[in-house]
Design a protein around this motif. Structure first.
Motif, PDB file in Angstrom:
ATOM      1  N   MET A   1     -14.653 -77.837  19.168  1.00 34.61           N
ATOM      2  CA  MET A   1     -14.979 -76.418  19.183  1.00 34.61           C
ATOM      3  C   MET A   1     -14.342 -75.747  17.972  1.00 34.61           C
ATOM      4  N   TYR A   2     -14.948 -74.624  17.607  1.00 33.21           N
ATOM      5  CA  TYR A   2     -14.406 -73.881  16.473  1.00 33.21           C
ATOM      6  C   TYR A   2     -12.945 -73.473  16.748  1.00 33.21           C
ATOM      7  N   TRP A  73     -10.833 -64.329  27.125  1.00 34.15           N
ATOM      8  CA  TRP A  73     -11.830 -64.450  26.052  1.00 34.15           C
ATOM      9  C   TRP A  73     -12.719 -63.199  25.996  1.00 34.15           C
ATOM     10  N   TYR A  82     -14.581 -58.942  18.401  1.00 33.38           N
ATOM     11  CA  TYR A  82     -16.045 -58.920  18.247  1.00 33.38           C
ATOM     12  C   TYR A  82     -16.628 -57.743  19.033  1.00 33.38           C
ATOM     13  N   PHE A 103     -27.335 -64.585  23.695  1.00 36.10           N
ATOM     14  CA  PHE A 103     -26.091 -64.092  23.101  1.00 36.10           C
ATOM     15  C   PHE A 103     -25.542 -64.994  21.993  1.00 36.10           C
ATOM     16  N   HIS A 104     -25.498 -66.310  22.254  1.00 31.73           N
ATOM     17  CA  HIS A 104     -24.893 -67.201  21.251  1.00 31.73           C
ATOM     18  C   HIS A 104     -25.784 -67.445  20.031  1.00 31.73           C
ATOM     19  N   ILE A 107     -24.075 -65.541  17.523  1.00 35.51           N
ATOM     20  CA  ILE A 107     -22.799 -66.163  17.179  1.00 35.51           C
ATOM     21  C   ILE A 107     -23.029 -67.346  16.247  1.00 35.51           C
ATOM     22  N   THR A 115     -21.934 -75.653  19.097  1.00 35.45           N
ATOM     23  CA  THR A 115     -22.674 -76.319  20.174  1.00 35.45           C
ATOM     24  C   THR A 115     -22.638 -75.341  21.338  1.00 35.45           C
ATOM     25  N   TYR A 133     -26.105 -72.094  34.202  1.00 33.14           N
ATOM     26  CA  TYR A 133     -25.286 -72.528  33.065  1.00 33.14           C
ATOM     27  C   TYR A 133     -25.562 -74.004  32.768  1.00 33.14           C
ATOM     28  N   SER A 135     -24.818 -77.094  29.929  1.00 33.93           N
ATOM     29  CA  SER A 135     -23.873 -77.388  28.851  1.00 33.93           C
ATOM     30  C   SER A 135     -23.880 -78.863  28.495  1.00 33.93           C
ATOM     31  N   ARG A 137     -21.183 -80.051  27.441  1.00 28.97           N
ATOM     32  CA  ARG A 137     -19.781 -80.414  27.716  1.00 28.97           C
ATOM     33  C   ARG A 137     -19.555 -80.506  29.225  1.00 28.97           C
TER      34      ARG A 137
HETATM   35  C1  HEM Z   1     -18.195 -62.155  21.014  1.00 25.99           C
HETATM   36  C2  HEM Z   1     -18.000 -62.970  22.008  1.00 25.99           C
HETATM   37  C3  HEM Z   1     -18.162 -64.461  21.942  1.00 25.99           C
HETATM   38  C4  HEM Z   1     -17.958 -65.338  20.903  1.00 25.99           C
HETATM   39  C5  HEM Z   1     -17.503 -65.015  19.485  1.00 25.99           C
HETATM   40  C6  HEM Z   1     -18.225 -66.666  21.406  1.00 25.99           C
HETATM   41  C7  HEM Z   1     -18.100 -67.834  20.672  1.00 25.99           C
HETATM   42  C8  HEM Z   1     -18.051 -69.108  21.199  1.00 25.99           C
HETATM   43  C9  HEM Z   1     -17.555 -70.278  20.520  1.00 25.99           C
HETATM   44  C10 HEM Z   1     -17.058 -70.316  19.072  1.00 25.99           C
HETATM   45  C11 HEM Z   1     -17.622 -71.312  21.385  1.00 25.99           C
HETATM   46  C12 HEM Z   1     -17.203 -72.774  21.127  1.00 25.99           C
HETATM   47  C13 HEM Z   1     -18.407 -73.655  20.934  1.00 25.99           C
HETATM   48  C14 HEM Z   1     -18.327 -74.502  19.682  1.00 25.99           C
HETATM   49  O1  HEM Z   1     -17.472 -74.255  18.819  1.00 25.99           O
HETATM   50  O2  HEM Z   1     -19.156 -75.446  19.561  1.00 25.99           O
HETATM   51  C15 HEM Z   1     -18.154 -70.785  22.619  1.00 25.99           C
HETATM   52  C16 HEM Z   1     -18.360 -71.535  23.746  1.00 25.99           C
HETATM   53  C17 HEM Z   1     -18.747 -71.025  24.952  1.00 25.99           C
HETATM   54  N1  HEM Z   1     -19.113 -69.727  25.217  1.00 25.99           N
HETATM   55 FE1  HEM Z   1     -19.051 -68.172  23.941  1.00 25.99          FE
HETATM   56  N2  HEM Z   1     -18.622 -66.588  22.716  1.00 25.99           N
HETATM   57  C18 HEM Z   1     -18.582 -65.265  23.093  1.00 25.99           C
HETATM   58  C19 HEM Z   1     -18.878 -64.749  24.331  1.00 25.99           C
HETATM   59  C20 HEM Z   1     -19.266 -65.484  25.419  1.00 25.99           C
HETATM   60  C21 HEM Z   1     -19.666 -64.945  26.687  1.00 25.99           C
HETATM   61  C22 HEM Z   1     -19.710 -63.461  27.042  1.00 25.99           C
HETATM   62  C23 HEM Z   1     -19.975 -66.012  27.490  1.00 25.99           C
HETATM   63  C24 HEM Z   1     -20.486 -66.086  28.882  1.00 25.99           C
HETATM   64  C25 HEM Z   1     -20.405 -65.295  29.851  1.00 25.99           C
HETATM   65  C26 HEM Z   1     -19.730 -67.215  26.737  1.00 25.99           C
HETATM   66  C27 HEM Z   1     -19.853 -68.505  27.212  1.00 25.99           C
HETATM   67  C28 HEM Z   1     -19.422 -69.632  26.551  1.00 25.99           C
HETATM   68  C29 HEM Z   1     -19.270 -70.942  27.178  1.00 25.99           C
HETATM   69  C30 HEM Z   1     -19.524 -71.283  28.646  1.00 25.99           C
HETATM   70  C31 HEM Z   1     -18.831 -71.817  26.182  1.00 25.99           C
HETATM   71  C32 HEM Z   1     -18.497 -73.322  26.342  1.00 25.99           C
HETATM   72  C33 HEM Z   1     -19.522 -74.134  25.623  1.00 25.99           C
HETATM   73  C34 HEM Z   1     -20.177 -75.218  26.431  1.00 25.99           C
HETATM   74  O3  HEM Z   1     -20.339 -75.098  27.669  1.00 25.99           O
HETATM   75  O4  HEM Z   1     -20.591 -76.199  25.804  1.00 25.99           O
HETATM   76  N3  HEM Z   1     -19.332 -66.860  25.467  1.00 25.99           N
HETATM   77  N4  HEM Z   1     -18.427 -69.452  22.487  1.00 25.99           N
END
Ligand code: HEM
Length: 180
Positions: A1-2, A73, A82, A103-104, A107, A115, A133, A135, A137
């Motif tokens: 992850m980042y 977070w 953000y 949303f992503h 991002i 990912t 959800y 994933s 992961r």
């Molecule tokens: C501005 C707000 C947000 C930013 C900048 C952000 C950014 C990221 C980043 C960088 C990752 C790591 C993934 C990677 O590096 O490959 C991630 C993962 C994730 N984010 Fe966000 N996120 C934000 C908001 C949210 C919100 C509001 C939710 C859900 C309600 C969410 C759900 C998730 C989940 C569940 C993961 C885990 C990834 C997985 O299941 O594989 N994120 N996010």
């Protein structure tokens, strides 16, 4: 992850328990990276090792680490770093959740090697909906629980969560029923 994710774990620990605690946790994790760089991707094993070390050092379950980190977070990293992105996500909880599937995508403009998780919304009622959800992961459903609770707090809309589908029970993705 980042690196932003690992950095946020570090901030959560240092803001609440001090820099010494973080040094102890990092030593326990066996990770010998001094500083994480936000926009550099790191191996997922590093993030899992850090979360595991927090759990051990603080004597709390990994589920509780993930829930606490999910809330942090949204309420700290999201809101403070953000803010405009979070605001663009919606002006109330329902709107934000309905926009969650896309949303992503935004991002990924900042973090192209992301990912991302995948979300779908269904079964909308007046005071509830289902968040699906998906994933690549494993083991992060309690992180999602924390994120959803954090969103409830962000919008002053307390939520009740019910886990309807669970990969641990053989389903292919998780479903949370969110009621407010
Ligand atoms: C501005 C707000 C947000 C930013 C900048 C952000 C950014 C990221 C980043 C960088 C990752 C790591 C993934 C990677 O590096 O490959 C991630 C993962 C994730 N984010 Fe966000 N996120 C934000 C908001 C949210 C919100 C509001 C939710 C859900 C309600 C969410 C759900 C998730 C989940 C569940 C993961 C885990 C990834 C997985 O299941 O594989 N994120 N996010």
């Amino acid at each position: 992850m980042y690196g932003i994710v690992n950095k946020a774990i570090e901030s959560l620990v240092t803001e609440n328990f001090g820099a010494e605690k973080w040094i102890a946790i990092k030593a326990l994790s066996g990770i010998d990276i001094d500083f994480f760089i936000s926009n550099e991707p790191y191996d997922d094993d590093i993030t899992y090792a850090l979360a595991g070390a927090v759990s051990k050092e603080m004597n709390i379950s990994i589920s509780d680490v993930l829930i606490t980190f999910g809330e942090y977070w949204v309420l700290k990293t999201g809101k403070e770093k953000y803010g405009s992105l979070m605001e663009a996500g919606g002006s109330n909880l329902r709107e934000f959740l309905k926009n969650l599937p896309a949303f992503h995508n935004r991002i990924m403009l900042m973090y192209p090697k992301l990912t991302p998780p995948e979300f779908k919304i269904s079964n909308e009622e007046v005071n509830s909906l289902y968040v699906h959800y998906f994933s690549k992961r494993i083991g992060l459903k309690e992180f999602v629980r924390g994120l959803l609770q954090g969103l409830g707090k962000l919008y002053n809309t307390p939520v009740e969560l019910e886990l309807l589908n669970d990969r641990d029970n053989g389903d292919d993705h998780e479903i949370f029923k969110v009621t407010w």
